[in-house]
Structure formats: C-alpha cells, structure tokens
Design a protein around this motif. Structure first.
Motif: not given
Length: 509
Positions: A136-141, A151-157, A159-167
């Motif tokens: 993908p050109e850009r992916a949201l997780f 490498g997308q996620i760093r300490d304190g940063f 972007p483009d992610a929600v680490f939670a139950d998608p339900r």
C-alpha cells in the motif's frame, strides 16, 4: 502553535520573571470538553487534540475521512469471519462507496499491483505481513496487538495506528464518518445501543455504560472516582470536571501527579504534542518533560509551584492536615484567582467533593511541599505536616454514613486500592478494637483499564477477586472494560450525563 521555551505565563501573574527564549514549533493540545463536544463525531474530532489512545483514534478517524474523500478509494484488509458484526459494518463502508473492496490478507498478498491506501483491520498472518507492509501507499492499522509497519511506531510517536479492539473502534469511527460525510449526527446513546452485538471491548463498553448509569441513578449510593495514570496530561481533566459538576461523583481518589499536571490547565497553561525529531536528550536540554506522546514544559511545573506557594503561605502549620484539606485550599485559591479557567480542584471545591491523594509524597505536589518546608524552617516558620490518617478517618466516615457505595475506576494503583481498602479497614477496626462500625462492601464497580489479571498487579485485579477480600458485594453490579481509558471514558460519561438528565422511560437512542 509556537511553544516559547522558559517563558512562564500564568493567568493573574504578569510579573513572573522571563528567561532566555527559544521558539520551537509544537502542536498545542486541548482538553476534551463534553459541553462543547456532544455527538460521537464531535467527540472523535476533539480526541485528535488529546493524547495516548484518544489521539490515535481521533487522528486515524480523520485520516480515513481524507482517504474516502479522495478520488481513489481505500481498500480494507480484514481476516475476520464474514458473518461477524464487524464484517457487516466493513461491508457498509464499501456499500457507501467510502472504500472500494475488502480483501483477505492472503488475497491481498497474492494480488498484483499495489499503491493504494489501505485500512488494515485486525490480525494478519506473518505470511502476508510483508505484502501488507510494503504494497500500500499508506496503511492504517487498527488492532490490539501493536501490529504496524516496521519502523512506523516509535517511542512517543504513533502515526496511522490505533492499538485497540477494532470491534469497538470501527463502530465509533463509522458513526463519526456518517456525521462528517453524510451530515447525520449520532448521539452517544445511539452508539452504545449498537455496541453489544460486536462482542469484545464493544460489548464491555455497552455493559459499562449501563452499570454506570444504574450507579448514577442510585440516590443512596456514595460514588467514588479513582484515577491513576497521566489522565490530566492526556487532556481528560474536563471529563473529571464534568463528572463532578453533574453530580456523578461525590469523592475522588487520585495520584498527586495527576493533580499537579491538572493544575497546568487550571491556571491557563498548555501541554503539547511530542515531535519525534527531538530526542529525549534534546528535550532534557530544553527542559521539556515527555509523558509518552505529550510534552510538559518544566516552566509549567515552576508556575504550579508558585501557585501552590501562595496557598502554603496562608497555612500557619500549627496543625497537621490531610491531602483533602490541602486540595480544598488549592481549589478555593483557584476559584478566587482564576475564575475563567476550569480545573479539577476548582470544580471539586465548588461542589464540595473531597480529593484524596493517598500517595501524596510521590508527586510534584509532594516535592513542592518538601521544598517549601525547607524554606519555612529557614525563616523560623512551622513546616506543613501531612497527616494521612486524617484522610483515612474521612474515608471511613463517608462510607459508613452512606447506605451503599460504588467505585468508578480509571486504571488501578494506589488510588483504587485506597478506596477499596476501606471495607477491610472497617472490618479489622471492628475485630481488633471492639468497635461497632457498620460493615460496608462496594455495591457498584466500573473499571476501565487494559491490564489483564495474569500480570499479577492491582490494575488487572477483577471484582471477583475483590469479593474474596470482602471488599465487593456478591450480588453487586460490576463492569470491567479492558481498554485505553482515553478512548472510552468520554463516551461513558457523556452517555450517563445525557441519560440521567432525561427520564429513562422517555430517553431514546
């Protein structure tokens, strides 16, 4: 937003000294205000200016909005059962032409081409990960497993992610999108009414909302709010104010750090969004304290110390005082000196809500008292002595005078245990001292905390375990929501505020 290093600005304090200035560019954060954000879309919109999970949710929701507004629609990558409630919701995104197609991860990995925007919902196999990361050109997780591009996620940063139950996350996002794209505002009640069939965290939130409403409607129940974690830095401070001002809570137990950081907003100062181009060594040099993805300028805490100093100077030190007494004095000072700013201690003072800080020394407030006491001794003035037993007596008094008591908990830690411990405290006082205090166990318990019981710490302790300690009533009403509080708490409070302001038999979803 320009952040000016080492300039102190406090409402009503124009004469504060100014130090050398370095102008930096950081985004200013805003407290989530349920008086201004009333619909699901408005709350999600406000979340992007908060911190932690709330910001992740708000920012990703807005990115999805941008993606579906583009000419080339995003795809969805989802490996769940096609008959699930979540799958049916994702199909609605395609039916509304907001997304072009839903792919299984394996289908997408085998598909030629790429270059599209993708919304990756839930778990995916290692076999398909490379394609999902690279094509993908850009992916949201959106998943609770911290899965994202390397490498997308760093300490304190984050972007483009929600680490939670998608339900839970996707129904919230869908309601927000309907409001933003179709002009159909959604009430929080309508969202909660739809959550249970999704299962997982969504079902827990639905149960928690009903349990909190039931506790709020019980006029014989004394209600505690216990809060740990950096919830005022997360910009949830006005949520606490709303709970106080609407009568949802009668007493608060929290950390001293939470109150200290909450004083920042109470006196018109700001927190800022962390920018990863500055590493922590550079932030230390600039005296910008990082709290996960948020910055607390040291000058904020200097200003808080000055405000606290003004309160301390009014105390003669002849008698020891509990944290509730000091917090009341701070709240009174805020009400008199900062009339235009909302704040937790100010709201608590104005509404007669005591604020307990059982681990008082473990905070900026404790540090400030320590420093001021050294200064007082040097001037021959009595130091301020903190008497935690004073607050234990007050806690026992509040609980034994009420017919029932209940707890709404954010996180765990000392604030939670301090309130829950009142039940065994009463028990052993009666057994060891021959007293005749009325026995009490809490009848209601609603907890928002992502921790699981098998980690072994109090944050993950279940209400069933509390029953074994004679803290929780066997037939009480309980709800445990294993989620990031910043993503759930605002919706629960708004739901109950709306519900209790309208007779239940007339209220509509």
């Amino acid at each position: 937003m320009e952040l000016t290093e080492n300039i102190r600005h406090v409402t009503k304090k124009p004469t504060l000294r100014r130090l050398p200035v370095t102008t930096l560019q950081f985004e200013e954060l805003r407290s989530l205000d349920l008086k201004k954000s009333t619909t699901v879309g408005e709350i999600v919109d406000a979340m992007q200016y908060c911190a932690f999970g709330a910001r992740m949710l708000g920012e990703v929701a807005h990115t999805i909005r941008e993606m579906i507004g583009a000419k080339k629609k995003p795809i969805i990558i989802y490996d769940g059962l096609p008959s699930s409630q979540l799958a049916q919701l994702l199909k609605k995104l395609v039916k509304k032409n907001w997304c072009s197609k839903i792919f299984l991860p394996s289908e997408y990995a085998q598909r030629r081409g790429g270059g599209e925007n993708a919304i990756v919902v839930g778990l995916f196999s290692e076999r398909d990960a490379e394609a999902i990361y690279n094509k993908p050109e850009r992916a949201l997780f959106i998943n609770p497993f911290d899965m994202a591009r390397p490498g997308q996620i760093r300490d304190g940063f984050y972007p483009d992610a929600v680490f939670a139950d998608p339900r839970y996350i996707m129904p919230v996002v869908y309601r927000a999108l309907e409001e933003w794209m179709d002009g159909k505002p959604a009430s929080v009640a309508s969202l909660v009414a739809d959550l249970a069939p999704y299962g997982g965290i969504a079902a827990q939130v639905a149960t928690g909302a009903k349990a909190l409403e039931t506790m709020a409607r019980d006029k014989s129940c004394f209600r505690f709010l216990t809060v740990s974690g950096a919830m005022t830095v997360a910009k949830m401070d006005l949520i606490i104010c709303d709970m106080i001002e609407s009568g949802l809570v009668h007493a608060i137990s929290c950390t001293g750090a939470l109150m200290a950081h909450g004083l920042v907003s109470s006196i018109g100062l700001k927190h800022y969004k962390y920018d990863p181009k500055y590493d922590d060594t550079e932030l230390a040099r600039l005296r910008l304290n990082r709290v996960t993805d948020t910055l607390e300028p040291e000058t904020n805490l200097d200003s808080v110390e000055e405000v606290l100093g003004e309160v301390i100077e009014t105390i003669d030190g002849k008698e020891a005082l509990g944290p509730t007494v000091l917090n009341k004095a701070i709240g009174k000072h805020l009400a008199e000196s900062y009339p235009n700013d909302r704040g937790v201690l100010k709201s608590a003072y104005l509404h007669g809500v005591p604020v307990f800080v059982p681990a008082f020394v473990d905070s900026e407030l404790g540090n400030d008292i320590y420093i001021h006491n050294i200064k007082r001794r040097r001037r021959g003035k009595k130091p301020i002595l903190m008497d935690l037993e004073h607050d234990s007596k007050e806690l026992v008094k509040l609980v034994t005078q009420a017919k029932r008591f209940g707890i709404f908990t954010i996180g765990g830690g000392v604030p939670r245990n301090n309130v829950q411990n009142v039940a065994p405290l009463i028990e052993i006082v009666n057994e060891r001292l021959g007293s005749n205090l009325p026995a009490r166990r809490f009848t209601y318990g609603i907890r928002i905390c992502p921790d699981r019981p098998h980690f072994g710490h109090l944050s993950g302790c279940t209400y069933s375990e509390n029953e074994s300690w004679r803290k929780a009533a066997k037939n009480g009403i309980y709800a445990e929501i294993q989620a990031d509080a910043t993503q759930v708490w605002p919706f629960l409070v708004k739901y109950v505020m709306d519900a209790t302001q309208t007779p239940s038999r007339k209220r509509r979803a």
